[in-house]
Scaffold this motif. Sequence first.
Motif, PDB file in Angstrom:
ATOM      1  N   GLY A  45       8.735 -29.929  65.938  1.00 31.28           N
ATOM      2  CA  GLY A  45       9.087 -29.941  64.520  1.00 31.28           C
ATOM      3  C   GLY A  45       8.722 -31.229  63.821  1.00 31.28           C
ATOM      4  N   PHE A  99       9.039 -25.881  63.499  1.00 31.39           N
ATOM      5  CA  PHE A  99      10.003 -26.072  62.409  1.00 31.39           C
ATOM      6  C   PHE A  99       9.666 -27.275  61.538  1.00 31.39           C
ATOM      7  N   LEU A 100      10.252 -27.266  60.362  1.00 28.53           N
ATOM      8  CA  LEU A 100      10.018 -28.304  59.352  1.00 28.53           C
ATOM      9  C   LEU A 100      11.351 -28.683  58.713  1.00 28.53           C
ATOM     10  N   HIS A 153      12.740 -30.820  55.505  1.00 22.87           N
ATOM     11  CA  HIS A 153      12.427 -31.510  54.254  1.00 22.87           C
ATOM     12  C   HIS A 153      13.744 -32.077  53.722  1.00 22.87           C
ATOM     13  N   ALA A 174       5.674 -26.769  52.688  1.00 25.63           N
ATOM     14  CA  ALA A 174       5.945 -25.473  53.337  1.00 25.63           C
ATOM     15  C   ALA A 174       4.656 -24.665  53.477  1.00 25.63           C
ATOM     16  N   ALA A 222       2.712 -26.169  56.273  1.00 25.34           N
ATOM     17  CA  ALA A 222       3.395 -25.967  57.555  1.00 25.34           C
ATOM     18  C   ALA A 222       3.239 -24.519  58.010  1.00 25.34           C
ATOM     19  N   SER A 281      10.837 -22.028  61.386  1.00 24.25           N
ATOM     20  CA  SER A 281      12.008 -22.221  60.536  1.00 24.25           C
ATOM     21  C   SER A 281      11.804 -23.464  59.688  1.00 24.25           C
ATOM     22  N   MET A 282      12.064 -23.320  58.392  1.00 25.01           N
ATOM     23  CA  MET A 282      11.933 -24.453  57.469  1.00 25.01           C
ATOM     24  C   MET A 282      13.279 -24.687  56.803  1.00 25.01           C
ATOM     25  N   THR A 324      15.535 -27.255  53.952  1.00 25.09           N
ATOM     26  CA  THR A 324      15.626 -28.331  52.978  1.00 25.09           C
ATOM     27  C   THR A 324      17.092 -28.662  52.734  1.00 25.09           C
ATOM     28  N   VAL A 350      13.160 -19.559  55.788  1.00 27.95           N
ATOM     29  CA  VAL A 350      13.295 -20.709  54.885  1.00 27.95           C
ATOM     30  C   VAL A 350      14.740 -20.768  54.398  1.00 27.95           C
ATOM     31  N   LEU A 363      17.543 -24.348  62.475  1.00 28.15           N
ATOM     32  CA  LEU A 363      16.194 -24.548  63.015  1.00 28.15           C
ATOM     33  C   LEU A 363      15.999 -23.839  64.352  1.00 28.15           C
TER      34      LEU A 363
END
Length: 264
Positions: free
Chosen positions: A10, A88-89, A91, A128, A131, A140-141, A143, A184, A233
């Motif tokens: 990630g 995963f990301l 933010h 996003a 990614a 999975s993202m 924020t 998301v 995540l």
Amino acid sequence: TGTLMKGKRGLVMGVANDRSIAWGIANAVAAQGAELAFTYQGEALGKRVRPLAERVGSSLVLSCDVSDDAAIDETFARIEEEWGTLDFLVHAIGWADKQYLRGRYVDTPREAFLTALDISCYSFTAVARRAARLMPNGGSMLTLTYLGAEKVMPHYNVMGVAKAALEASVRYMAADLGRDGIRVNGISAGPIMTLAANGIGDFRYILKWNQYNAPMERNVALEEVGGAGLYMLSDLSGGVTGEIHHVDCGYNIVGMKNPTAPDI
Ligand code: NAD
């Protein structure tokens, strides 16, 4: 420690120091075996982020100012080069000129509005999209948002408007990316004293107010936001997308001041 995130890679964007929400989440997923890359804004923060990254076994630490499309492109090119794919990301980035995080929202000039929305909302869409290209097996993202998106909070002003747009963008991107197995979500965290929070007028008063009036009669801990991040995540939240999940000791459900709370 455990193995919930074993085999997952990630990217964590938004660590400034060890009080950053991004760091709380990074710690929680690293403890479950995730492999991490980090981005930071500017070399001054880079000096702080590198040793933190080392603590969780990461040496992939990149500079990325999210107001710059070329910098974002470069970041994802590096990730693709190093890893090929991404699972995963995170933010955890927001910014508004603190001059406008006090007084009246109605007085926000165009430039301050556009910058706040650019950094605090559009940047999630921008990262996003890049990614998602690296998530052929789903992903999975996540924020970070705040109650000021839903209700008027003193001094939050243009950030509240930016967070409302950010929360809407979570839903639109969840719809766009769902068929690709990409989820998301957002976590709406209660107030935590961080670098960013320090810019908000009367933040200590907001902390006290939340402490006295939240059902749990305390403020949320960084580790608790980390735990919720781990859930979002990991595959534990496999059926969850487009969701804004409150991690605020219940403050958001309350409609009136706690009558037994002391004066602030
Ligand atoms: P923080 O100051 O630790 O993190 C904010 C990060 O945004 C920093 O790392 C900063 O470098 C980064 N950033 C700002 N402009 C950037 C740019 N142009 N390019 C790249 N990075 C940039 O504070 P935090 O409280 O951990 O904030 C993380 C997120 O959590 C923010 O979206 C914030 O709005 C949200 N949030 C915070 C609270 C709180 O009370 N602290 C509550 C709810 C939501």
